[in-house]
Write a protein that holds these residues in place. Structure first.
Motif, PDB file in Angstrom:
ATOM      1  N   THR A   1     -13.966  -3.253   5.355  1.00 28.87           N
ATOM      2  CA  THR A   1     -14.352  -2.943   6.726  1.00 28.87           C
ATOM      3  C   THR A   1     -13.243  -3.353   7.681  1.00 28.87           C
ATOM      4  OG1 THR A   1     -15.436  -5.050   7.285  1.00 28.87           O
ATOM      5  CG2 THR A   1     -16.732  -3.425   6.064  1.00 28.87           C
ATOM      6  N   MET A   2     -13.231  -2.717   8.851  1.00 27.49           N
ATOM      7  CA  MET A   2     -12.139  -2.912   9.810  1.00 27.49           C
ATOM      8  C   MET A   2     -12.690  -3.330  11.178  1.00 27.49           C
ATOM      9  SD  MET A   2      -9.677   0.345   8.914  1.00 27.49           S
ATOM     10  CE  MET A   2     -10.977   1.521   9.314  1.00 27.49           C
ATOM     11  N   LEU A   3     -11.973  -4.248  11.797  1.00 26.57           N
ATOM     12  CA  LEU A   3     -12.170  -4.655  13.180  1.00 26.57           C
ATOM     13  C   LEU A   3     -10.789  -4.735  13.838  1.00 26.57           C
ATOM     14  CD1 LEU A   3     -14.822  -7.527  12.807  1.00 26.57           C
ATOM     15  CD2 LEU A   3     -15.190  -5.279  13.852  1.00 26.57           C
ATOM     16  N   PRO A   4     -10.724  -4.679  15.154  1.00 26.15           N
ATOM     17  CA  PRO A   4      -9.411  -4.761  15.813  1.00 26.15           C
ATOM     18  C   PRO A   4      -8.628  -6.020  15.452  1.00 26.15           C
ATOM     19  CG  PRO A   4     -11.081  -4.029  17.361  1.00 26.15           C
ATOM     20  CD  PRO A   4     -11.808  -4.416  16.109  1.00 26.15           C
ATOM     21  N   SER A   5      -9.341  -7.079  15.051  1.00 24.45           N
ATOM     22  CA  SER A   5      -8.675  -8.352  14.762  1.00 24.45           C
ATOM     23  C   SER A   5      -7.999  -8.402  13.400  1.00 24.45           C
ATOM     24  CB  SER A   5      -9.696  -9.491  14.843  1.00 24.45           C
ATOM     25  OG  SER A   5     -10.746  -9.285  13.908  1.00 24.45           O
ATOM     26  N   ILE A   6      -8.287  -7.442  12.531  1.00 18.73           N
ATOM     27  CA  ILE A   6      -7.724  -7.487  11.179  1.00 18.73           C
ATOM     28  C   ILE A   6      -6.617  -6.451  11.031  1.00 18.73           C
ATOM     29  CG2 ILE A   6      -9.392  -5.877  10.143  1.00 18.73           C
ATOM     30  CD1 ILE A   6      -9.355  -7.791   7.667  1.00 18.73           C
ATOM     31  N   LYS A   7      -5.474  -6.886  10.524  1.00 21.63           N
ATOM     32  CA  LYS A   7      -4.300  -6.022  10.407  1.00 21.63           C
ATOM     33  C   LYS A   7      -4.364  -5.202   9.126  1.00 21.63           C
ATOM     34  CE  LYS A   7      -1.309  -9.300  12.862  1.00 21.63           C
ATOM     35  NZ  LYS A   7      -0.074 -10.139  12.771  1.00 21.63           N
ATOM     36  N   ASN A   8      -3.708  -4.048   9.164  1.00 21.38           N
ATOM     37  CA  ASN A   8      -3.622  -3.218   7.955  1.00 21.38           C
ATOM     38  C   ASN A   8      -2.905  -3.954   6.832  1.00 21.38           C
ATOM     39  OD1 ASN A   8      -5.010  -0.947   8.862  1.00 21.38           O
ATOM     40  ND2 ASN A   8      -3.195  -0.083   9.831  1.00 21.38           N
ATOM     41  N   SER A   9      -1.950  -4.805   7.197  1.00 23.67           N
ATOM     42  CA  SER A   9      -1.204  -5.535   6.160  1.00 23.67           C
ATOM     43  C   SER A   9      -2.135  -6.463   5.376  1.00 23.67           C
ATOM     44  CB  SER A   9      -0.075  -6.356   6.790  1.00 23.67           C
ATOM     45  OG  SER A   9      -0.588  -7.289   7.731  1.00 23.67           O
ATOM     46  N   VAL A  10      -3.167  -7.001   6.044  1.00 22.90           N
ATOM     47  CA  VAL A  10      -4.145  -7.848   5.360  1.00 22.90           C
ATOM     48  C   VAL A  10      -4.967  -7.018   4.378  1.00 22.90           C
ATOM     49  CG1 VAL A  10      -6.192  -9.295   5.660  1.00 22.90           C
ATOM     50  CG2 VAL A  10      -4.263  -9.509   7.242  1.00 22.90           C
ATOM     51  N   LEU A  11      -5.354  -5.827   4.814  1.00 22.86           N
ATOM     52  CA  LEU A  11      -6.123  -4.944   3.936  1.00 22.86           C
ATOM     53  C   LEU A  11      -5.284  -4.505   2.737  1.00 22.86           C
ATOM     54  CD1 LEU A  11      -7.886  -2.714   6.640  1.00 22.86           C
ATOM     55  CD2 LEU A  11      -8.706  -4.835   5.601  1.00 22.86           C
ATOM     56  N   ASP A  12      -4.023  -4.216   2.996  1.00 18.91           N
ATOM     57  CA  ASP A  12      -3.135  -3.802   1.897  1.00 18.91           C
ATOM     58  C   ASP A  12      -2.963  -4.932   0.885  1.00 18.91           C
ATOM     59  OD1 ASP A  12      -2.786  -1.385   3.186  1.00 18.91           O
ATOM     60  OD2 ASP A  12      -0.882  -1.959   4.115  1.00 18.91           O
ATOM     61  N   LYS A  13      -2.778  -6.155   1.393  1.00 19.25           N
ATOM     62  CA  LYS A  13      -2.619  -7.295   0.493  1.00 19.25           C
ATOM     63  C   LYS A  13      -3.906  -7.523  -0.303  1.00 19.25           C
ATOM     64  CE  LYS A  13      -1.833 -12.263   0.280  1.00 19.25           C
ATOM     65  NZ  LYS A  13      -1.636 -13.523   1.040  1.00 19.25           N
ATOM     66  N   THR A  14      -5.050  -7.386   0.353  1.00 16.71           N
ATOM     67  CA  THR A  14      -6.334  -7.572  -0.342  1.00 16.71           C
ATOM     68  C   THR A  14      -6.448  -6.601  -1.506  1.00 16.71           C
ATOM     69  OG1 THR A  14      -7.421  -8.328   1.677  1.00 16.71           O
ATOM     70  CG2 THR A  14      -8.839  -7.489  -0.075  1.00 16.71           C
ATOM     71  N   LEU A  15      -6.030  -5.375  -1.296  1.00 18.02           N
ATOM     72  CA  LEU A  15      -6.107  -4.377  -2.365  1.00 18.02           C
ATOM     73  C   LEU A  15      -5.194  -4.764  -3.525  1.00 18.02           C
ATOM     74  CD1 LEU A  15      -7.621  -1.711  -2.864  1.00 18.02           C
ATOM     75  CD2 LEU A  15      -5.546  -0.518  -2.147  1.00 18.02           C
ATOM     76  N   ARG A  16      -3.977  -5.237  -3.215  1.00 14.72           N
ATOM     77  CA  ARG A  16      -3.050  -5.647  -4.279  1.00 14.72           C
ATOM     78  C   ARG A  16      -3.604  -6.838  -5.064  1.00 14.72           C
ATOM     79  NH1 ARG A  16       0.753  -5.125  -0.097  1.00 14.72           N
ATOM     80  NH2 ARG A  16       0.948  -7.405   0.044  1.00 14.72           N
ATOM     81  N   VAL A  17      -4.138  -7.828  -4.340  1.00 12.78           N
ATOM     82  CA  VAL A  17      -4.706  -9.006  -5.006  1.00 12.78           C
ATOM     83  C   VAL A  17      -5.880  -8.609  -5.894  1.00 12.78           C
ATOM     84  CG1 VAL A  17      -6.007 -11.135  -4.594  1.00 12.78           C
ATOM     85  CG2 VAL A  17      -3.929 -10.669  -3.284  1.00 12.78           C
TER      86      VAL A  17
END
Length: 542
Positions: free
Chosen positions: A174-190
């Motif tokens: 899920t996305m909110l203005p406070s969360i960066k795409n880079s965090v989502l990308d890293k989460t997927l890699r992890v």
């Protein structure tokens, strides 16, 4: 079984109770004394020897251990040949270990001479790792005692390895203005890496607004082509019933078995199900590869072991896991005295200097001269010049020559009589000699001329800054090397190592926080061959 000192003339055929040095020979504990042994003892001036004499109904320790191993039922596990009254059992597959605790406790209550020790239930294990050990103490056990233990294990499975199954896993973020795409990308890699160790993979990903209706549609869409769905929320769960993730699971036609778990880190976990497939709400800490409560549930599900509300409720005892990097400081250091406590963490060095230098074809590489000094002495001096709390030197091959090369240094020497069986025996010997107040141990190979006192200090500083919970490894250009610091939490696991292996697989299997410290090319410079030694500036000695 009778135990005690007997005249030498009565000792033939008895079992030696303690290792004994006779002239230039070392007779090991548990040796059955021969006429030749007796003659050597007499020539050395001995009059008596302490032995064990078996009774007619005693079963010798190796035979008893093997019979007990053969009498137990287990799956995905193999028993190794007995030695010194011990049979070790190793996983033949990677997966999750389960054990019948009631059965093992019952067998251990039969007699103190029969012992079975295992890994904890539901521990994730890798193929080849030891999961249990059977030990008979000492020397023999009576037939009647062994029979009682075997009867308890009849028609009951003692332990099992549940192999991982490859799952196709859908991921919702899920996305909110406070969360960066880079965090989502890293989460997927992890997440890919986390699933990869079980042979599983990501079947698809959907990023949605942080709203229950959007998440529900994503769960429905991904469920068609997945065996499981993971949901990562942009905001931590605040209400176990009405917050976005549990509400979305219900809106998608699923059920929520549990919101929240008594494991830290991992408290804000959601266990749900839709159409027979697990839907998991991941806690925020699952964005990191470090061990957390989410892993405990995921590992079980990936082997087909069901997880219920009651199972999660029972995870609290033992559920206080390591700190995670996102916390500003460890809980116990938050009092304001953290710096003093970190400095107080004691980190001795275990210098491994027992090897046979077999690839050298004869000369002992640890006695090769570097700058006019034997390599072993150079390594010990550098360890002593560091911030380490003392140095323990493990010797084995040519022990006296190595000790003479280190004469005058303020080091403790521990001899490893089993050095020929591989690196693990030296590591165990060194760790067993540590003081009770050691917070960790810096394991240093004796043949690494490129490691300086400053390099060791960087490793020790990183370990102390972590609060003494992390594994700290030397590295160069992103590749792991040596030396390495092991926290005290791994000491017990070290005792189960076997063969020519170090602690690498323990580090990987235990899921501990790992800190890699760049120290330069010295992290890889060892001198296993003549060519490598000469290239590093060494001169071999006969």
């Amino acid at each position: 079984m009778k135990f005690g000192p007997v005249p030498l003339q009565e000792a033939e055929g008895a079992i030696l109770a303690h290792s004994t040095v006779v002239g230039d020979r070392r007779l090991r504990k548990a040796r059955v004394l021969s006429a030749e042994d007796i003659a050597a003892m007499q020539a050395a001036g001995l009059k008596e020897v302490t032995v064990a004499v078996l009774a007619a109904d005693d079963v010798e320790e190796n035979a008893a251990a093997e019979r007990l191993a053969s009498g137990l039922s287990f799956a995905g596990i193999e028993a190794k040949p007995a030695a010194t009254g011990r049979v070790n059992l190793h996983a033949t597959v990677s997966g999750v270990f389960t054990v019948d605790k009631q059965l093992i406790d019952s067998i251990n209550l039969v007699d103190p001479g029969i012992t079975i020790a295992t890994m904890p239930p539901f521990a994730p294990m890798v193929e080849g790792q030891m999961v249990a050990t059977i030990k008979i103490i000492p020397f023999a056990i009576s037939e009647s005692v062994l029979t009682r233990a075997l009867e308890l294990g009849w028609n009951r499975e003692a332990f099992r390895m549940h192999p991982y199954r490859p799952f196709r896993v859908g991921v919702v973020q899920t996305m909110l203005p406070s969360i960066k795409n880079s965090v989502l990308d890293k989460t997927l890699r992890v997440t890919e890496e986390r699933l990869g160790r079980t042979g599983s993979s990501i079947s698809g990903e959907i990023r949605t607004p942080h709203a229950a209706s959007d998440v529900a549609r994503a769960i429905e869409q991904l469920s068609d082509d997945s065996d499981m769905v993971l949901v990562f929320g942009a905001s931590a769960m605040s209400d176990p019933d009405e917050d976005v993730i549990p509400a979305a699971i219900r809106a998608a036609g699923g059920i929520v078995h549990r919101s929240g778990m008594p494991v830290d880190p991992g408290n804000l976990f959601v266990l749900g199900e839709r159409d027979g497939k697990s839907v998991l709400g991941a806690p925020g800490c699952a964005r990191s590869p470090k061990l957390n409560g989410f892993d405990w549930v995921l590992d079980r599900l990936m082997t087909g072991i069901p997880v219920t509300n009651e199972d999660i409720a029972g995870m609290g005892v033992g559920g206080l896991l390591m700190e995670i990097p996102t916390r500003p400081q460890p809980r116990e250091l938050a009092s304001g005295k953290g710096e003093a406590k970190q400095v107080a963490l004691k980190v001795p060095v275990v210098l491994l200097a027992a090897g046979r230098s077999s690839r050298m074809g004869g000369p002992n590489k640890l006695l090769a001269l570097f700058g006019g000094k034997p390599l072993a002495r150079q390594s010990a001096e550098r360890a002593l010049a560091s911030k380490a709390n003392g140095v323990i030197v493990v010797t084995g091959h040519q022990a006296e020559r190595v000790k003479n090369a280190l004469a005058g240094l303020n080091a403790v020497f521990v001899e490893n009589p089993h050095f020929g069986e591989g690196l693990s025996t030296s590591l165990k010997a060194g760790v067993s000699a540590l003081a009770d107040d050691a917070s960790g141990v810096l394991v240093m190979l004796g043949d690494m001329p490129g490691v300086s006192p400053a390099d060791l200090d960087r490793l020790i500083d990183a370990f102390r800054s972590s609060g003494g919970r992390s594994v700290v490894r030397a590295s160069h250009d992103g590749r792991r090397g040596n030396p390495v610091i092991l926290p005290r939490s791994l000491f017990a696991a070290v005792s189960h190592l076997e063969g020519d292996t170090g602690a690498r697989h323990l580090v990987e299997a235990e899921g501990l926080d790992i800190i890699d410290v760049e120290i330069g090319a010295g992290a890889f410079v060892d001198v296993d061959t003549r060519e490598a030694l000469v290239d590093a500036g060494g001169v071999l000695q006969d």
